[in-house]
Design an enzyme around this catalytic site. Structure first.
Site, short mmCIF file in Angstrom:
data_model
loop_
_atom_site.label_atom_id
_atom_site.label_comp_id
_atom_site.label_asym_id
_atom_site.label_seq_id
_atom_site.Cartn_x
_atom_site.Cartn_y
_atom_site.Cartn_z
N THR A 1 47.56 -60.37 -61.53
CA THR A 1 46.76 -61.61 -63.01
C THR A 1 47.16 -62.59 -62.88
O THR A 1 48.50 -63.03 -62.91
CB THR A 1 47.39 -60.08 -64.23
OG1 THR A 1 46.30 -59.00 -63.92
CG2 THR A 1 46.21 -61.07 -65.31
N GLY B 1 55.08 -56.85 -63.81
CA GLY B 1 56.19 -56.38 -64.41
C GLY B 1 56.69 -56.10 -62.71
O GLY B 1 57.17 -56.92 -61.43
N GLU C 1 45.29 -52.38 -65.94
CA GLU C 1 44.58 -51.84 -65.03
C GLU C 1 42.71 -51.62 -64.48
O GLU C 1 41.96 -50.28 -64.65
CB GLU C 1 44.89 -50.28 -64.49
CG GLU C 1 46.34 -50.14 -64.24
CD GLU C 1 45.87 -51.24 -63.52
OE1 GLU C 1 45.51 -50.71 -61.59
OE2 GLU C 1 47.36 -51.93 -62.79
#
Lengths: 666, 659
Positions: free
Chosen positions: A144, A183, A426
């Site tokens: 992303t 993350g 997702e």
């Protein structure tokens, strides 16, 4: 923990249950042996002093991050020490260690290592896998960007091949191209798998994965050409260092492109991958996890709200009598019991997708991808359908706990903020619904052109016969039996068929008006989302109903049948318009449905506490003062509050700094 | 520079933003005053919220106290008075991000419930901040149901004192704001006992902390209740009373008094109490529910005009996400609702002012209606706006979850409004009680309050619309809403009657109908909102530029409600299946129409960048640059985190196994 006796109300509730809670727990776990093993792992973690710590609500973000890193490191060691390798067992262990919260190594364990396994060449695996397995390399998955999420083709990061040095030059050409959100990227990782547009020989070859070192091994300082950091505080996810990554002419060797499928040869020649469907597999797997999480997170919230509602007494039902448990109010039952039914429904759906994925993924490795499109399409919609419902349901549970639900001691605020992002990650839910819709419309068009379709959409085959018999739909309305789950499945099926047909026809009208395909699709997308929603609702009810016949114990089957009926009838009462407009049900039947829902609430009331006990959440895992198994709520709220950071000193420093000087002046 | 994607939106506006703003404010003069007040506050660095998203609970609390103290100074400096026209704009500018809000409630309760002597004694002290007050009603075990409170106040005639006690853990006062750390005094609600007889709940002024060193008074156990979903800056507190003695004069005694010999007397009407509750409920509608939704819409709509994602036409630039029908269907109904409820708030204010004038003439006739409306609308508006803010958050994709978007804080704050000042379900049932009573009265020909006269009028039972355009006539959709409200209220009343006649006890029958009753109350409030919006639009005759766009919003609000609740309109065939397809078509057309004015419509709310405090929603639309800059200010990027040395380093060097 000031009282060891069980609250009398909860004791009474448990004694009144009509079934054995353990038997239902076994069904949820997939067998008594699996329950035993799960509890064994639970005990390993919960009794381990290394994993005990202060309540997370009292820690700062920095402290929570530090604690999570510590626990994750220990977890990796202990998993190996105990020889736990089964994916489900790892999942259990991890969720007990982190209380169902995300942690900084999630992306390393869940994306970096698996991607190495599936997309790296054997040589690359030799170089990277063992160091990564031993945590010398900690990686993340950087896909992303600030400007692009679900729409992958729009990603802007570039990797330009330089044959002179046999290197790729990575760049973040715009602010929007900065990698954002991955993350573990902010502070933890020293490597990242970066998704970038590959340029070689002057041509763009689309998105490919590159293994990029980002921090110096040893000092952990960012490498020259790399700008990396934490994206700041979020709604939850305090443990996670979601990060940003900006690359300026950062060079990596040619061998760092993951080249199991697509390749760039030393001279820059590009070799295409054999199939682009391969990446579907991972997506399907992760979506199946989200469906399971929807069930579990909602189940946690239900456990808290229902136990608390059995302990809390308020107001009066009968003049002159003691205050009743709030669980006795019809409005409270109406809030909570449909959610309880939903948790069970989603649990069975999650198990179904996981099993189907396992079966099909065997085929993937043998090259048979024929079932993948349907599972891909179905998992997209179900991910959206279940996560939306669970998200709203968790909030409903919190509000059903009144003011105390708002305190972090209830645990529900943390459950909510941990769960809610999965409506977006997702695959953003609306986009997911539209993916399913694309599959449904395709099926509809096939049927219209005389072909048969199979799988969950096979009901579309019936539409052609309905066109011949215009009375058909109306005729079946009287045959819906409100006490028969199978008959209700048929009603949901008819609703899905009618909404898919309506959306497909509206799409055709737009196309006939000579809109471009994209424009026509956009102008129909609200209808298309409704069609997907109805399809998913049908699939969920169908799977729940199918589960009933597998249950051998009569008492358990009876209580699950009540829940299944409640799920089905409540869904009708919330969507009466669809059933009326399609002529599936009459006004009189709708009145009966509404009446039957309320009767079922009263029936389920008796087993409500036992039904949440069956979810079998340990108090440590549940993390809620309101939802404690023993029901000793109020005294433990007081104990909890005393530990609040604001209570560390009796007189807060701002008294001396601000209050006193003001009082002197006024 | 303004992002060209936002600039182009503003050029397309079909109306003058400045005119709409002035009209919303109630005149250009008001707009000027508002801007001046907001500027004075936001220009003052003490009120800065720049680093708010990075602060701990302790830091937020300290900042709130600092701001509250500074505000007193600022008001003096600026010559603003407590009752001046600036006050509501001050509130808008500080947006609740300040301590001592309960101090005001403390003062108001003394003014309303206290005798003249008590007012003379306490109000000056409170005004001078010689003491800091709180308001302790809610207990661990009881909230909305006040009769259930368990704190006791026993009169001791020998010493002319009340002895206050927390007899059990569930009787502990829990949640009162400003009580955990700040307050020196609080109004405690307790069951009054005189000579062994219980007289019910009464208010008592109790000192809890020393005025010298702020330490807790003898017999007082108090503290902070710990972290919550939001309100980190407020020290919501707990309070335990152990044989705390207060003088007889500390019971607020405007309406009832315990005389020295223990004789209990009442005087005047306590109905005024209801009036206070009503006023509080109405006052939170605007500041705690509608404003946050307006802000959320501003952020989400501006961001949706800047964010480009995927392509609508092959070969073209990626499309603004605001151009996707699904995105419009999420955001534009929220925008319409923000306007609808802004007008409902004005409607309620007017009703309230009229009621207040009546009450001052000792006429309490309007109270039941006011109470029912304030309860129902508090529930409907807070519920609707909360859902709306969450939709806005979720419509901003991943970036919505960053605190820097401003949306998570708006959300976690607004959700509390569904519970405080009366839990929403219970409030709806209070409204329902009034509706059932009014319906019974109306059906036997008795006169009923103005807001429910519609229950008596008989109208045709089928919707007369013939084309999708017909659903843009307010008469058509208002009548549909009216029909549904009447049906839900009357059918529930009939069912209630049937149950009672079949021998079910009254309270049991009520409980069995509560799901329907709550639904009926919502339908009533929804109908009034739709009707009021249409009437507001009608009154705009002459302001052609604004009227047209307001009409679109009114239509959208009404049709969205039908589109998302098709069942209740189709049931009994009031709207036919074919007509429902017309509703859908009209509704979807409206989305495309309003899309063109979406950005100007949020610009008209006129929130400053500082008040939005959002990296996504700023006026200039420089979203990504700002997000990147703000993230770099995060302490996680500035301070050295001990986690690296302590845990990460050994992990990366694989030495942890030696631990």
């Amino acid at each position: 923990t000031t009282t060891t006796m069980m609250n009398a109300d909860l004791q009474k509730e448990r004694a009144a249950a009509t079934f054995q809670t353990e038997l239902l727990t076994h069904i949820l776990d997939g067998g008594a042996e699996r329950t035993r093993r799960r509890k064994e792992i639970e005990a390993l973690v919960i009794n381990d002093p290394d994993f005990q710590h202060e309540n997370l609500a009292f820690l700062s973000r920095s402290e929570r991050y530090g604690l999570a890193i510590k626990k994750s490191a220990l977890m990796v060691m202990k998993l190996r020490e105990y020889g736990i390798a089964d994916p489900d067992e790892i999942y259990w262990f991890k969720s007990y260690v982190h209380h169902g919260m995300p942690e900084p190594l999630d992306l390393h364990l869940g994306m970096f290592l698996p991607t190495l396994l599936t997309q790296a060449t054997p040589e690359q695996q030799d170089r990277f896998f063992m160091p990564a397995w031993n945590l010398e390399i900690i990686g993340t998955y950087a896909q992303t960007e600030m400007g692009h999420g679900t729409h992958l083709r729009g990603l802007e990061t570039t990797a330009t091949y330089d044959p002179a040095t046999q290197e790729f030059i990575l760049n973040s050409p715009t602010v929007t191209s900065i990698k954002w959100w991955p993350g573990g990227l902010g502070k933890t990782s020293n490597h990242a798998i970066v998704l970038a547009q590959l340029y070689t020989q002057g041509q763009c070859k689309g998105l490919h994965a590159f293994l990029v070192p980002i921090r110096q091994l040893g000092t952990h300082e960012p490498l020259p050409g790399i700008t990396v950091g934490d994206i700041g505080p979020k709604f939850g996810y305090e443990e996670m260092d979601n990060g940003y990554l900006k690359m300026d002419n950062f060079r990596i060797p040619r061998e760092n492109m993951l080249m199991k499928y697509a390749q760039v040869e030393p001279d820059g020649t590009y070799v295409k991958p054999p199939s682009d469907k391969l990446t579907y597999g991972t997506m399907v797997f992760i979506r199946s996890l989200i469906v399971g999480d929807s069930a579990r997170f909602l189940a946690r919230a239900c456990t808290i709200a229902i136990r608390y509602s059995a302990v809390r007494h308020q107001s009066e039902l009968k003049p002159g009598e003691p205050e009743p448990q709030i669980l006795d109010y019809q409005t409270q039952q109406y809030k909570l019991f449909p959610l309880l039914a939903t948790s069970y429904a989603f649990h069975f759906v999650g198990a179904y997708i996981k099993d189907t994925y396992r079966r099909i993924s065997g085929d993937i490795n043998q090259g048979d991808l024929s079932e993948l499109p349907e599972l891909h399409a179905l998992s997209a919609g179900l991910k959206a359908f279940t996560s939306w419902a669970a998200n709203a349901g968790i909030e409903e549970c919190r509000m059903a706990c009144g003011g105390h639900g708002y305190s972090r001691c209830s645990g529900i605020p943390d459950i909510y903020v941990t769960f809610t992002p999965c409506c977006t990650y997702e695959g953003e839910n609306t986009v997911m619904m539209l993916q399913t819709a694309r599959f449904l419309v395709k099926g509809y068009n096939q049927v219209c052109s005389g072909q048969q379709v199979t799988g969950t959409v096979s009901y579309l085959n019936d539409l052609s016969t309905q066109h011949i018999l215009p009375q058909h739909v109306a005729a079946r309305s009287v045959t819906v039996r409100l006490n028969d789950p199978l008959s209700l499945v048929e009603a949901y099926k008819a609703r899905a068929a009618r909404l898919v047909e309506a959306a497909a026809k509206n799409l055709q009208v737009e196309l006939n008006n000579r809109r471009s395909k994209e424009d026509a699709w956009n102008r129909t997308s609200v209808d298309l989302v409704r069609a997907s929603d109805a399809h998913c609702h049908y699939v969920v009810l169908k799977l729940f109903t199918a589960k009933l016949s597998e249950i051998s114990n009569a008492a358990v089957r009876a209580v699950l049948t009540d829940l299944c009926l409640l799920y089905a009838l409540y869904g009708i009462s919330k969507n009466t318009g669809d059933f009326l407009q399609a002529g599936i049900l009459t006004d009189a039947q709708i009145t009966q449905v509404n009446q039957r829902v309320k009767e079922l609430l009263a029936v389920i009331r008796r087993n409500a506490v036992a039904l949440v006990d069956s979810f079998d959440f340990h108090d440590v895992h549940l993390g809620s003062v309101l939802g404690r198994y023993d029901g000793n709520v109020y005294e433990n709220m007081f104990e909890w509050a005393k530990k609040s950071p604001l209570n560390k000193t009796e007189v807060h420093e701002s008294f001396h700094k601000h209050l006193k000087p003001m009082q002197a002046k006024l | 520079t303004v992002n060209p994607d936002l600039a182009s939106e503003r050029q397309m506006a079909s109306f003058s933003v400045e005119k709409l703003t002035a009209w919303l404010d109630g005149g250009a003069e008001q707009t000027r005053l508002r801007r001046a007040v907001v500027e004075a506050i936001e220009g003052d660095p003490v009120f800065s919220r720049e680093n708010q998203y990075f602060q701990s609970q302790n830091e937020r609390y300290e900042a709130a106290v600092r701001k509250a103290v500074h505000l007193q100074k600022k008001m003096k400096e600026m010559g603003w008075s407590e009752n001046g026209p600036e006050l509501k704009y001050i509130h808008r500018a500080v947006a609740g991000d300040i301590a001592f809000l309960l101090h005001r409630v403390f003062m108001r309760s003394i003014s309303v419930l206290g005798s003249d002597e008590q007012i003379a004694k306490w109000i000056p002290l409170a005004t001078q901040f010689q003491l800091i007050g709180s308001y302790a009603q809610t207990e661990l075990g009881h909230g909305t149901y006040l009769q259930g409170l368990e704190t006791t106040a026993v009169f001791d005639a020998a010493t002319q004192e009340f002895i206050l006690n927390t007899p059990k853990i569930s009787a502990m006062k829990w949640w009162p704001g400003d009580m955990g750390r700040s307050a020196t005094h609080t109004v405690v609600f307790a069951q009054l006992y005189v000579h062994g007889k219980c007289y019910g709940i009464h208010p008592f002024i109790v000192q809890i902390r020393s005025l010298q060193d702020h330490s807790l008074c003898p017999g007082i156990i108090a503290g902070d209740i710990g972290p919550k979903m939001n309100f980190e800056h407020i020290d919501n507190g707990y309070l335990m009373l152990q044989n705390v003695r207060i003088p007889r004069e500390n019971m607020l005694n405007k309406f009832c008094e315990v005389q020295p010999d223990g004789t209990y007397i009442t005087r005047g009407s306590e109905k005024i109490n209801y009036f206070t509750m009503t006023s509080v409920r109405i006052s939170i509608i605007s500041s705690e529910a509608v404003m946050p939704l307006m802000k959320a819409c501003t952020i989400a709509i501006r961001y949706s005009a800047v964010r480009r994602q995927s392509k609508l036409k092959p070969g073209e630039q990626e499309a603004k996400i605001l151009d996707y029908q699904t995105q419009q269907e999420k955001l534009l109904p929220q925008l319409a609702a923000a306007y609808a409820f802004y007008f409902i708030d004005e409607y309620l204010q007017e009703l309230f002012d009229r009621g207040y004038r009546e009450i001052q003439r000792k006429n309490f006739d309007t109270l039941p209606e006011l109470h029912a409306l304030s309860s129902g609308f508090k529930a409907l508006v807070t519920h609707y706006c909360t859902a709306g803010v969450e939709i806005c958050l979720r419509a901003c994709g991943g970036h919505g979850y960053s605190l820097l978007s401003g949306l998570p804080s708006l959300y976690t704050k607004i959700i509390a409004s569904c519970i405080y000042e009366g839990e929403n379900t219970i409030l709806l049932l209070q409204t329902a009680r009034f509706l059932i009573k009014s319906f019974m009265a109306a059906s036997t020909g008795q006169s009923v309050p103005p807001s429910v006269t519609y229950l008596a009028a008989v109208k045709p039972s089928k919707c007369p619309a013939k084309s999708k355009m017909d659903f843009l006539h307010p008469d058509i959709y208002m009548e549909a809403y009216r029909h549904v409200a009447v049906r839900l209220i009357s059918s529930t009343a009939v069912k209630l009657q049937d149950l009672i006649q079949s021998g079910v006890k009254k309270h049991e029958a009520w409980n069995r109908c509560t799901v329907q009753l709550a639904q009926a109350a919502k339908a009533h409030c929804h109908y009034i909102t739709v009707k009021n919006f249409a009437e507001v639009v009608e009154k705009l005759e002459g302001k052609a530029g604004i009227q047209k766009i307001m009409k679109h919003l009114s239509d959208l609000f009404a049709l969205h409600g039908i589109f998302s609740n098709t069942g209740v309109f189709l049931y009994d065939g009031y709207i036919s299946r074919a007509q429902m397809d017309m509703v859908t078509a009209s509704y979807l057309d409206l989305l495309a129409t309003i899309r063109k004015d979406a950005v100007p419509l949020v610009d008209a709310f006129d929130f400053t960048d500082k008040s939005l405090n959002s990296a996504l929603g700023s006026y200039d639309g420089q979203v990504y640059q700002r997000l990147y800059e703000w993230a770099q200010k995060s302490p996680t990027n500035k301070q050295i985190n001990p986690a690296y040395e302590k845990y990460l380093k050994p992990l990366l060097h694989n030495t942890l196994s030696k631990l």
